[in-house]
Design a protein around this motif. Structure first.
Motif, mmCIF file in Angstrom:
data_model
loop_
_atom_site.group_PDB
_atom_site.id
_atom_site.type_symbol
_atom_site.label_atom_id
_atom_site.label_comp_id
_atom_site.label_asym_id
_atom_site.label_seq_id
_atom_site.Cartn_x
_atom_site.Cartn_y
_atom_site.Cartn_z
ATOM 1 N N ASP A 75 1.244 -1.195 0.179
ATOM 2 C CA ASP A 75 0.024 -0.094 -0.071
ATOM 3 C C ASP A 75 1.048 1.294 -0.031
ATOM 4 N N PRO A 76 0.903 2.171 -0.981
ATOM 5 C CA PRO A 76 1.252 3.373 -0.879
ATOM 6 C C PRO A 76 1.878 4.656 0.259
ATOM 7 N N LYS A 77 0.100 4.681 0.921
ATOM 8 C CA LYS A 77 0.329 5.206 1.712
ATOM 9 C C LYS A 77 0.997 4.412 2.635
ATOM 10 N N THR A 78 1.362 3.520 3.333
ATOM 11 C CA THR A 78 1.864 2.497 4.016
ATOM 12 C C THR A 78 3.970 2.852 4.101
ATOM 13 N N PRO A 79 4.310 3.876 5.934
ATOM 14 C CA PRO A 79 5.564 3.794 5.174
ATOM 15 C C PRO A 79 6.247 2.554 5.701
ATOM 16 N N GLN A 80 7.307 2.636 5.141
ATOM 17 C CA GLN A 80 8.210 1.071 4.399
ATOM 18 C C GLN A 80 9.337 1.622 5.919
#
Length: 80
Positions: A75-80
């Motif tokens: 999910d691009p909204k989840t920080p890595q």
């Protein structure tokens, strides 16, 4: 007929050699992936309708299906 990844635990306490049991499970339909003699384990792929046949081979202590898992899509909204 679906193929399953399985682990075969070998019992050599009753006079069966590891090699003879390995040969028997291969003839029983196991397509061997890895042989881990120290762990008395062989992994591979087997048609699901042959699992009971392998369990009946002299020198086979257990046949266990390997579990699978999958991760959700990134999910691009989840920080890595």
């Amino acid at each position: 007929m679906a193929a399953r990844n399985v682990m075969v635990l070998i019992d050599t306490k009753h006079g069966n050699s590891f090699e003879s049991v390995q040969d028997a499970v291969e003839k029983g339909g196991l397509r061997v992936d890895k042989v881990m003699r120290g762990l008395r384990t062989i992994t591979g792929e087997l048609d699901e309708n042959l699992i009971e046949r392998l369990r009946g081979i002299d020198g086979v202590a257990a046949v266990r299906e390997e579990g699978t898992f999958s991760l959700p899509p990134m999910d691009p909204k989840t920080p890595q």
